[in-house]
Design an enzyme around this catalytic site. Structure first.
Site, PDB file in Angstrom:
ATOM      1  N   THR A 193      -3.523  -3.438   4.091  1.00 25.83           N
ATOM      2  CA  THR A 193      -2.684  -3.795   4.822  1.00 25.83           C
ATOM      3  C   THR A 193      -3.432  -3.068   6.190  1.00 25.83           C
ATOM      4  O   THR A 193      -3.915  -1.832   6.527  1.00 25.83           O
ATOM      5  CB  THR A 193      -1.530  -3.391   4.595  1.00 25.83           C
ATOM      6  OG1 THR A 193      -1.074  -3.402   4.137  1.00 25.83           O
ATOM      7  CG2 THR A 193      -0.060  -3.554   5.778  1.00 25.83           C
ATOM      8  N   HIS A 238       4.677  -4.855  -3.628  1.00 24.01           N
ATOM      9  CA  HIS A 238       4.354  -5.976  -2.108  1.00 24.01           C
ATOM     10  C   HIS A 238       3.869  -7.438  -2.091  1.00 24.01           C
ATOM     11  O   HIS A 238       2.800  -7.232  -3.347  1.00 24.01           O
ATOM     12  CB  HIS A 238       2.762  -5.388  -1.583  1.00 24.01           C
ATOM     13  CG  HIS A 238       2.525  -5.991  -0.206  1.00 24.01           C
ATOM     14  ND1 HIS A 238       1.226  -5.731   1.292  1.00 24.01           N
ATOM     15  CD2 HIS A 238       2.494  -6.945   0.270  1.00 24.01           C
ATOM     16  CE1 HIS A 238       1.582  -6.483   1.695  1.00 24.01           C
ATOM     17  NE2 HIS A 238       2.144  -6.927   1.215  1.00 24.01           N
ATOM     18  N   ASN A 245       4.489   2.899  -5.264  1.00 31.67           N
ATOM     19  CA  ASN A 245       3.872   1.551  -5.429  1.00 31.67           C
ATOM     20  C   ASN A 245       2.893   1.118  -6.847  1.00 31.67           C
ATOM     21  O   ASN A 245       1.648   1.650  -6.696  1.00 31.67           O
ATOM     22  CB  ASN A 245       2.695   1.716  -4.177  1.00 31.67           C
ATOM     23  CG  ASN A 245       2.222   0.099  -3.649  1.00 31.67           C
ATOM     24  OD1 ASN A 245       1.480  -0.873  -4.856  1.00 31.67           O
ATOM     25  ND2 ASN A 245       2.084  -0.812  -1.818  1.00 31.67           N
ATOM     26  N   ARG A 274       1.647 -10.536  -1.839  1.00 33.47           N
ATOM     27  CA  ARG A 274       0.943 -11.029  -0.665  1.00 33.47           C
ATOM     28  C   ARG A 274       0.974 -12.218  -1.215  1.00 33.47           C
ATOM     29  O   ARG A 274       1.068 -13.143  -1.990  1.00 33.47           O
ATOM     30  CB  ARG A 274      -0.357 -10.366  -0.883  1.00 33.47           C
ATOM     31  CG  ARG A 274      -0.652  -9.151  -0.643  1.00 33.47           C
ATOM     32  CD  ARG A 274      -2.319  -8.236  -1.039  1.00 33.47           C
ATOM     33  NE  ARG A 274      -1.996  -7.341  -0.063  1.00 33.47           N
ATOM     34  CZ  ARG A 274      -2.438  -7.128   1.230  1.00 33.47           C
ATOM     35  NH1 ARG A 274      -2.688  -8.489   2.001  1.00 33.47           N
ATOM     36  NH2 ARG A 274      -3.206  -6.552   1.925  1.00 33.47           N
ATOM     37  N   ARG A 322      -2.680 -12.144  -4.831  1.00 26.59           N
ATOM     38  CA  ARG A 322      -3.664 -11.377  -5.867  1.00 26.59           C
ATOM     39  C   ARG A 322      -3.017 -10.448  -6.491  1.00 26.59           C
ATOM     40  O   ARG A 322      -4.196  -9.899  -7.860  1.00 26.59           O
ATOM     41  CB  ARG A 322      -4.343 -10.414  -4.579  1.00 26.59           C
ATOM     42  CG  ARG A 322      -3.852  -9.857  -3.747  1.00 26.59           C
ATOM     43  CD  ARG A 322      -5.355  -9.406  -2.822  1.00 26.59           C
ATOM     44  NE  ARG A 322      -4.605  -9.540  -1.217  1.00 26.59           N
ATOM     45  CZ  ARG A 322      -5.456  -9.148  -0.564  1.00 26.59           C
ATOM     46  NH1 ARG A 322      -6.193  -7.620  -0.725  1.00 26.59           N
ATOM     47  NH2 ARG A 322      -5.816 -10.029   0.317  1.00 26.59           N
ATOM     48  N   HIS A 351       0.464   4.924   3.018  1.00 27.56           N
ATOM     49  CA  HIS A 351      -0.817   3.925   2.735  1.00 27.56           C
ATOM     50  C   HIS A 351      -1.906   5.454   2.795  1.00 27.56           C
ATOM     51  O   HIS A 351      -1.849   6.205   3.691  1.00 27.56           O
ATOM     52  CB  HIS A 351      -1.249   2.425   3.955  1.00 27.56           C
ATOM     53  CG  HIS A 351      -1.582   2.502   3.785  1.00 27.56           C
ATOM     54  ND1 HIS A 351      -1.664   0.903   3.159  1.00 27.56           N
ATOM     55  CD2 HIS A 351      -3.130   2.161   3.802  1.00 27.56           C
ATOM     56  CE1 HIS A 351      -3.011   0.084   2.602  1.00 27.56           C
ATOM     57  NE2 HIS A 351      -3.996   1.009   3.888  1.00 27.56           N
ATOM     58  N   GLU A 369       7.692  -4.825  -0.457  1.00 28.14           N
ATOM     59  CA  GLU A 369       7.112  -5.221   0.491  1.00 28.14           C
ATOM     60  C   GLU A 369       6.608  -6.784   0.873  1.00 28.14           C
ATOM     61  O   GLU A 369       5.545  -7.348  -0.071  1.00 28.14           O
ATOM     62  CB  GLU A 369       5.957  -4.264   1.122  1.00 28.14           C
ATOM     63  CG  GLU A 369       5.990  -3.280   0.512  1.00 28.14           C
ATOM     64  CD  GLU A 369       5.236  -2.156   0.890  1.00 28.14           C
ATOM     65  OE1 GLU A 369       5.118  -1.025   1.641  1.00 28.14           O
ATOM     66  OE2 GLU A 369       3.693  -2.573  -0.023  1.00 28.14           O
ATOM     67  N   GLU A 400       8.542   2.370   8.666  1.00 28.95           N
ATOM     68  CA  GLU A 400       7.661   3.400   7.387  1.00 28.95           C
ATOM     69  C   GLU A 400       6.763   3.464   8.594  1.00 28.95           C
ATOM     70  O   GLU A 400       5.803   2.565   8.862  1.00 28.95           O
ATOM     71  CB  GLU A 400       6.989   2.470   6.020  1.00 28.95           C
ATOM     72  CG  GLU A 400       6.176   3.676   5.520  1.00 28.95           C
ATOM     73  CD  GLU A 400       5.949   2.867   4.203  1.00 28.95           C
ATOM     74  OE1 GLU A 400       7.196   2.249   3.578  1.00 28.95           O
ATOM     75  OE2 GLU A 400       4.922   3.518   3.185  1.00 28.95           O
ATOM     76  N   HIS A 435      -1.100  -2.224  -7.671  1.00 36.87           N
ATOM     77  CA  HIS A 435      -2.555  -1.887  -8.265  1.00 36.87           C
ATOM     78  C   HIS A 435      -2.943  -1.756  -9.972  1.00 36.87           C
ATOM     79  O   HIS A 435      -4.426  -2.271 -10.076  1.00 36.87           O
ATOM     80  CB  HIS A 435      -3.175  -1.275  -7.418  1.00 36.87           C
ATOM     81  CG  HIS A 435      -3.490  -1.407  -5.626  1.00 36.87           C
ATOM     82  ND1 HIS A 435      -4.414  -2.503  -5.908  1.00 36.87           N
ATOM     83  CD2 HIS A 435      -2.802  -0.539  -4.918  1.00 36.87           C
ATOM     84  CE1 HIS A 435      -4.311  -2.880  -4.390  1.00 36.87           C
ATOM     85  NE2 HIS A 435      -3.294  -1.539  -4.073  1.00 36.87           N
TER      86      HIS A 435
HETATM   87  C1  LIG Z   1       2.024  -1.898   3.408  1.00 44.89           C
HETATM   88  C2  LIG Z   1       1.008  -2.000   1.935  1.00 44.89           C
HETATM   89  O1  LIG Z   1       0.615  -0.495   2.982  1.00 44.89           O
HETATM   90  C3  LIG Z   1       1.110  -1.389   1.102  1.00 44.89           C
HETATM   91  O2  LIG Z   1       1.608  -1.764   0.106  1.00 44.89           O
HETATM   92  C4  LIG Z   1      -0.400  -2.131   0.192  1.00 44.89           C
HETATM   93  O3  LIG Z   1      -0.497  -2.979   1.546  1.00 44.89           O
HETATM   94  C5  LIG Z   1      -0.842  -2.047  -0.797  1.00 44.89           C
HETATM   95  O4  LIG Z   1      -1.035  -3.176  -1.387  1.00 44.89           O
HETATM   96  P1  LIG Z   1      -2.614  -3.682  -0.510  1.00 44.89           P
HETATM   97  O5  LIG Z   1      -3.877  -2.763  -1.060  1.00 44.89           O
HETATM   98  O6  LIG Z   1      -2.659  -4.680  -1.632  1.00 44.89           O
HETATM   99  O7  LIG Z   1      -2.507  -3.750   1.013  1.00 44.89           O
HETATM  100  N1  LIG Z   2       3.702   1.649   1.747  1.00 45.30           N
HETATM  101  C1  LIG Z   2       2.091   2.238   1.867  1.00 45.30           C
HETATM  102  C2  LIG Z   2       2.216   1.660   0.074  1.00 45.30           C
HETATM  103  O1  LIG Z   2       3.022   1.597  -0.321  1.00 45.30           O
HETATM  104  C3  LIG Z   2       1.596   2.633  -1.106  1.00 45.30           C
HETATM  105  O2  LIG Z   2       0.229   1.979  -0.365  1.00 45.30           O
HETATM  106  P1  LIG Z   2      -1.424   2.722  -1.266  1.00 45.30           P
HETATM  107  O3  LIG Z   2      -1.198   4.304  -1.418  1.00 45.30           O
HETATM  108  O4  LIG Z   2      -1.474   2.143  -2.415  1.00 45.30           O
HETATM  109  O5  LIG Z   2      -2.343   3.321   0.050  1.00 45.30           O
END
Ligand SMILES: CC(=O)[C@@H](O)[C@H](O)COP(=O)(O)O
Ligand SMILES: NCC(=O)COP(=O)(O)O
Length: 242
Positions: free
Chosen positions: A101, A43, A7, A45, A49, A191, A70, A151, A10
């Site tokens: 989330t 994701h 993911n 949003r 953000r 997550h 997402e 998931e 960030h």
């Molecule tokens: C859906 C999820 O768990 C992740 O994609 C998480 O949302 C990352 O983005 P945020 O840290 O902005 O929630």
């Molecule tokens: N769906 C969870 C994800 O994509 C990653 O979550 P995180 O490792 O950033 O908490």
């Protein structure tokens, strides 16, 4: 083999903090793929953000693995997903004021709305995943509405402050995984997964993919992006059942 979805939200968070063009999410995604990522998760949003619409459109033709987009269950997001046509869309709950989330999508309460979104996306050839809590009733509802993938939200497991609480959550995740597999679903998890807790999840037989972001971006500050991705992949390989 257990897959790693990286993911990259960030990476965009750092860019948005200053409104610069760097760090590049495209570079992050392509180098994650070269370092062992099996898919790229992002994701979009509603408050934009971190990821921006332009990021999603730019990344779609460049990714060599697959895109797991997402998004919330809103008509705006479903329309964007249909335009982008990622391989996978993961429907997630969203509250504008949340830091991240919180909990899973309540597919029981919002059954008709989620079912409609699953149908609309599936008609476009997009594989739909539902980001839900490890709860058997939620899993039954996901299977009933025809979602091929779920998931499981591992945030409560990751945040557990005692070993007892962590084990209790792990039990829930294990039962949920077995229940969902018996119902014929593909099961992912994610997550809050980190280098120090991922082994508990990776060793459970049956998961297809773990989606991990925040921990990899944070670790990359110290060891570099490529290494942070490949280290997570190696850990998963070490613990995943053969
Ligand atoms: C859906 C999820 O768990 C992740 O994609 C998480 O949302 C990352 O983005 P945020 O840290 O902005 O929630
Ligand atoms: N769906 C969870 C994800 O994509 C990653 O979550 P995180 O490792 O950033 O908490």
């Amino acid at each position: 083999m257990l897959k790693l979805g990286v993911n990259i939200d960030h990476v965009a968070t750092i860019r948005q903090a200053r409104g610069t063009k760097y760090p590049s999410v495209v570079q992050a995604a392509l180098r994650a793929e070269q370092s062992g990522a099996d898919s790229i998760t992002l994701h979009l949003r509603e408050d934009r953000r971190h990821m921006q619409d332009a990021d999603i459109f730019a990344l779609r033709p460049l990714l060599q693995t697959k895109m797991n987009l997402e998004c919330a269950v809103t008509s705006e997001m479903i329309d964007i997903a249909i335009q982008v046509k990622p391989q996978d869309v993961c429907l997630v709950p969203e509250r504008r004021e949340e830091r991240t989330t919180e909990g899973g999508l309540d597919v029981l309460t919002h059954y008709a709305k989620v079912e409609h979104a699953v149908k609309k996306l599936s008609e476009q050839g997009i594989r739909v995943s539902l980001f839900i809590a490890p709860d058997l009733a939620q899993i039954d509802a996901a299977a009933k509405m025809g979602a091929p993938v779920i998931e499981l939200h591992t945030g409560t497991f990751a945040d557990a402050e005692t070993e007892k609480a962590q084990l209790a959550e792990l039990d829930k995740i294990t039962s949920a995984l077995n229940h969902a597999k018996a119902a014929g679903l593909v099961v992912n998890a994610g997550h809050g997964l980190h280098y120090h807790n991922v082994h508990h999840i990776a060793r459970l037989p049956g998961f297809e993919e773990l989606n991990i972001g925040h921990a990899i971006v944070a670790h990359a500050l110290f060891v570099g992006w490529d290494h942070a991705v490949s280290e997570m992949k190696s850990l998963m390989k070490e613990f995943a059942p053969r």
